[in-house]
Motif scaffolding. Structure first.
Motif, PDB file in Angstrom:
ATOM      1  N   ASP A  55       3.815 -11.174  -2.754  1.00  0.00           N
ATOM      2  CA  ASP A  55       4.172  -9.976  -1.989  1.00  0.00           C
ATOM      3  C   ASP A  55       2.858  -9.282  -1.617  1.00  0.00           C
ATOM      4  O   ASP A  55       2.171  -8.734  -2.478  1.00  0.00           O
ATOM      5  CB  ASP A  55       5.049  -9.055  -2.841  1.00  0.00           C
ATOM      6  CG  ASP A  55       5.545  -7.850  -2.076  1.00  0.00           C
ATOM      7  OD1 ASP A  55       4.959  -7.497  -1.032  1.00  0.00           O
ATOM      8  OD2 ASP A  55       6.535  -7.239  -2.535  1.00  0.00           O
ATOM      9  N   GLU A  56       2.517  -9.350  -0.340  1.00  0.00           N
ATOM     10  CA  GLU A  56       1.219  -8.844   0.116  1.00  0.00           C
ATOM     11  C   GLU A  56       1.039  -7.347  -0.164  1.00  0.00           C
ATOM     12  O   GLU A  56      -0.038  -6.926  -0.580  1.00  0.00           O
ATOM     13  CB  GLU A  56       1.046  -9.103   1.624  1.00  0.00           C
ATOM     14  CG  GLU A  56       1.066 -10.567   2.006  1.00  0.00           C
ATOM     15  CD  GLU A  56      -0.202 -11.317   1.650  1.00  0.00           C
ATOM     16  OE1 GLU A  56      -1.286 -10.890   2.075  1.00  0.00           O
ATOM     17  OE2 GLU A  56      -0.107 -12.342   0.959  1.00  0.00           O
ATOM     18  N   GLN A  83      -9.454  -7.394   3.646  1.00  0.00           N
ATOM     19  CA  GLN A  83      -9.503  -8.083   4.936  1.00  0.00           C
ATOM     20  C   GLN A  83      -9.947  -9.526   4.745  1.00  0.00           C
ATOM     21  O   GLN A  83      -9.423 -10.434   5.392  1.00  0.00           O
ATOM     22  CB  GLN A  83     -10.456  -7.364   5.892  1.00  0.00           C
ATOM     23  CG  GLN A  83      -9.909  -6.071   6.429  1.00  0.00           C
ATOM     24  CD  GLN A  83     -10.949  -5.258   7.192  1.00  0.00           C
ATOM     25  OE1 GLN A  83     -12.151  -5.439   7.025  1.00  0.00           O
ATOM     26  NE2 GLN A  83     -10.467  -4.346   8.028  1.00  0.00           N
ATOM     27  N   ARG A  84     -10.913  -9.740   3.844  1.00  0.00           N
ATOM     28  CA  ARG A  84     -11.380 -11.099   3.560  1.00  0.00           C
ATOM     29  C   ARG A  84     -10.258 -11.959   2.988  1.00  0.00           C
ATOM     30  O   ARG A  84     -10.242 -13.171   3.168  1.00  0.00           O
ATOM     31  CB  ARG A  84     -12.532 -11.051   2.549  1.00  0.00           C
ATOM     32  CG  ARG A  84     -13.875 -11.368   3.121  1.00  0.00           C
ATOM     33  CD  ARG A  84     -15.030 -11.311   2.154  1.00  0.00           C
ATOM     34  NE  ARG A  84     -14.811 -11.374   0.731  1.00  0.00           N
ATOM     35  CZ  ARG A  84     -14.746 -12.502   0.014  1.00  0.00           C
ATOM     36  NH1 ARG A  84     -14.843 -13.660   0.596  1.00  0.00           N
ATOM     37  NH2 ARG A  84     -14.588 -12.458  -1.294  1.00  0.00           N
ATOM     38  N   LYS A  85      -9.331 -11.329   2.304  1.00  0.00           N
ATOM     39  CA  LYS A  85      -8.208 -12.055   1.714  1.00  0.00           C
ATOM     40  C   LYS A  85      -7.045 -12.223   2.699  1.00  0.00           C
ATOM     41  O   LYS A  85      -5.998 -12.737   2.336  1.00  0.00           O
ATOM     42  CB  LYS A  85      -7.735 -11.354   0.445  1.00  0.00           C
ATOM     43  CG  LYS A  85      -8.760 -11.449  -0.673  1.00  0.00           C
ATOM     44  CD  LYS A  85      -8.230 -10.871  -1.950  1.00  0.00           C
ATOM     45  CE  LYS A  85      -9.206 -11.032  -3.080  1.00  0.00           C
ATOM     46  NZ  LYS A  85      -9.368 -12.408  -3.541  1.00  0.00           N
ATOM     47  N   SER A  88      -3.047  -7.702   6.090  1.00  0.00           N
ATOM     48  CA  SER A  88      -2.959  -6.993   7.369  1.00  0.00           C
ATOM     49  C   SER A  88      -3.449  -5.545   7.234  1.00  0.00           C
ATOM     50  O   SER A  88      -3.373  -4.940   6.167  1.00  0.00           O
ATOM     51  CB  SER A  88      -1.520  -7.005   7.887  1.00  0.00           C
ATOM     52  OG  SER A  88      -0.715  -6.155   7.102  1.00  0.00           O
ATOM     53  N   GLU A  89      -3.934  -5.004   8.343  1.00  0.00           N
ATOM     54  CA  GLU A  89      -4.461  -3.637   8.371  1.00  0.00           C
ATOM     55  C   GLU A  89      -3.412  -2.616   7.936  1.00  0.00           C
ATOM     56  O   GLU A  89      -3.720  -1.659   7.238  1.00  0.00           O
ATOM     57  CB  GLU A  89      -4.981  -3.274   9.770  1.00  0.00           C
ATOM     58  CG  GLU A  89      -6.287  -3.922  10.126  1.00  0.00           C
ATOM     59  CD  GLU A  89      -7.438  -3.493   9.229  1.00  0.00           C
ATOM     60  OE1 GLU A  89      -7.544  -2.295   8.892  1.00  0.00           O
ATOM     61  OE2 GLU A  89      -8.231  -4.371   8.862  1.00  0.00           O
ATOM     62  N   GLU A  90      -2.191  -2.828   8.375  1.00  0.00           N
ATOM     63  CA  GLU A  90      -1.110  -1.899   8.043  1.00  0.00           C
ATOM     64  C   GLU A  90      -0.895  -1.831   6.532  1.00  0.00           C
ATOM     65  O   GLU A  90      -0.779  -0.749   5.952  1.00  0.00           O
ATOM     66  CB  GLU A  90       0.180  -2.353   8.738  1.00  0.00           C
ATOM     67  CG  GLU A  90       1.361  -1.441   8.519  1.00  0.00           C
ATOM     68  CD  GLU A  90       2.601  -1.972   9.211  1.00  0.00           C
ATOM     69  OE1 GLU A  90       3.673  -1.891   8.586  1.00  0.00           O
ATOM     70  OE2 GLU A  90       2.497  -2.439  10.357  1.00  0.00           O
ATOM     71  N   VAL A  91      -0.871  -2.974   5.887  1.00  0.00           N
ATOM     72  CA  VAL A  91      -0.673  -3.036   4.434  1.00  0.00           C
ATOM     73  C   VAL A  91      -1.871  -2.420   3.717  1.00  0.00           C
ATOM     74  O   VAL A  91      -1.712  -1.678   2.735  1.00  0.00           O
ATOM     75  CB  VAL A  91      -0.442  -4.504   3.981  1.00  0.00           C
ATOM     76  CG1 VAL A  91      -0.437  -4.624   2.472  1.00  0.00           C
ATOM     77  CG2 VAL A  91       0.862  -5.033   4.560  1.00  0.00           C
ATOM     78  N   ILE A  92      -3.078  -2.687   4.223  1.00  0.00           N
ATOM     79  CA  ILE A  92      -4.287  -2.114   3.629  1.00  0.00           C
ATOM     80  C   ILE A  92      -4.248  -0.593   3.719  1.00  0.00           C
ATOM     81  O   ILE A  92      -4.519   0.109   2.739  1.00  0.00           O
ATOM     82  CB  ILE A  92      -5.558  -2.661   4.315  1.00  0.00           C
ATOM     83  CG1 ILE A  92      -5.719  -4.150   4.030  1.00  0.00           C
ATOM     84  CG2 ILE A  92      -6.798  -1.896   3.854  1.00  0.00           C
ATOM     85  CD1 ILE A  92      -6.832  -4.828   4.810  1.00  0.00           C
ATOM     86  N   ASP A  93      -3.894  -0.074   4.892  1.00  0.00           N
ATOM     87  CA  ASP A  93      -3.827   1.379   5.080  1.00  0.00           C
ATOM     88  C   ASP A  93      -2.820   2.017   4.130  1.00  0.00           C
ATOM     89  O   ASP A  93      -3.093   3.068   3.542  1.00  0.00           O
ATOM     90  CB  ASP A  93      -3.466   1.722   6.530  1.00  0.00           C
ATOM     91  CG  ASP A  93      -4.597   1.403   7.497  1.00  0.00           C
ATOM     92  OD1 ASP A  93      -5.766   1.307   7.055  1.00  0.00           O
ATOM     93  OD2 ASP A  93      -4.303   1.236   8.702  1.00  0.00           O
ATOM     94  N   GLN A  94      -1.666   1.387   3.967  1.00  0.00           N
ATOM     95  CA  GLN A  94      -0.648   1.919   3.062  1.00  0.00           C
ATOM     96  C   GLN A  94      -1.148   1.935   1.615  1.00  0.00           C
ATOM     97  O   GLN A  94      -0.926   2.899   0.886  1.00  0.00           O
ATOM     98  CB  GLN A  94       0.630   1.087   3.152  1.00  0.00           C
ATOM     99  CG  GLN A  94       1.384   1.261   4.448  1.00  0.00           C
ATOM    100  CD  GLN A  94       2.524   0.255   4.584  1.00  0.00           C
ATOM    101  OE1 GLN A  94       2.707  -0.620   3.745  1.00  0.00           O
ATOM    102  NE2 GLN A  94       3.277   0.378   5.666  1.00  0.00           N
ATOM    103  N   ALA A  95      -1.824   0.880   1.210  1.00  0.00           N
ATOM    104  CA  ALA A  95      -2.320   0.796  -0.168  1.00  0.00           C
ATOM    105  C   ALA A  95      -3.432   1.813  -0.411  1.00  0.00           C
ATOM    106  O   ALA A  95      -3.464   2.466  -1.460  1.00  0.00           O
ATOM    107  CB  ALA A  95      -2.812  -0.615  -0.462  1.00  0.00           C
ATOM    108  N   LEU A  96      -4.341   1.967   0.545  1.00  0.00           N
ATOM    109  CA  LEU A  96      -5.440   2.923   0.383  1.00  0.00           C
ATOM    110  C   LEU A  96      -4.943   4.367   0.423  1.00  0.00           C
ATOM    111  O   LEU A  96      -5.545   5.243  -0.192  1.00  0.00           O
ATOM    112  CB  LEU A  96      -6.505   2.703   1.457  1.00  0.00           C
ATOM    113  CG  LEU A  96      -7.374   1.458   1.281  1.00  0.00           C
ATOM    114  CD1 LEU A  96      -8.281   1.264   2.488  1.00  0.00           C
ATOM    115  CD2 LEU A  96      -8.194   1.539   0.007  1.00  0.00           C
TER     116      LEU A  96
END
Length: 164
Positions: A55-56, A83-85, A88-96
């Protein structure tokens, strides 16, 4: 070494994903080292996703939490690693977005305060830029680091004045 069939690899990858949070890229790399066909690799990954072994968004949240709490990385460095892994940007933004601003600034302040004691510089300007580079290397934005440094310098000036 005997060649494993698709079902056996599915079970092994499920166990691999159960031991720690994994992203799709990590599982794919592991599967591509085997002698399985590309279609089998795709089927295994889709099955692992379907059964929530991969689950990303859950991976990104855990990664952000761990790298911030234990490694004390800033948002920029965490973002680059995700990003290296292949996240997606959307998932990264939500996590951060789940990082609390107060805790984030406190960690930055603690890092700079500790580093300030060990930095050797000929003047305050050089010390300031060395600390700014240190913070940037940890993944903190220069603007955030500059604000914390100004506060630290102001606080240390008050402490020196109070001691006299």
């Amino acid at each position: 070494m005997k060649k494993l069939d698709e079902q056996e690899m599915l079970h092994r990858m499920a166990a691999y994903c159960s031991s720690a949070e994994r992203c799709e890229q990590e599982v794919r790399q592991k599967l591509e080292k085997t002698e399985l066909e590309q279609e089998a690799v795709t089927r295994i990954i889709s099955r692992l996703k379907q059964e929530k072994f991969i689950d990303e968004s859950r991976f990104a949240r855990a990664f952000v939490n761990d790298k911030f709490r234990f490694n004390r990385w800033g948002k920029y460095k965490i973002r680059c690693e995700l990003q290296r892994k292949g996240i997606s940007e959307e998932v990264i933004d939500q996590a951060l977005a789940l990082l609390e601003a107060e805790a984030y600034n406190q960690v930055l302040m603690e890092l700079l305060k500790a580093k300030m004691k060990s930095v050797k510089a000929k003047d305050d300007r050089e010390r300031y830029y060395k600390l700014l580079r240190f913070a940037a290397g940890r993944g903190f934005q220069p603007a955030e680091a500059a604000l914390c440094l100004k506060r630290l310098i102001k606080d240390s000036a008050h402490e020196e004045f109070d001691m006299e």
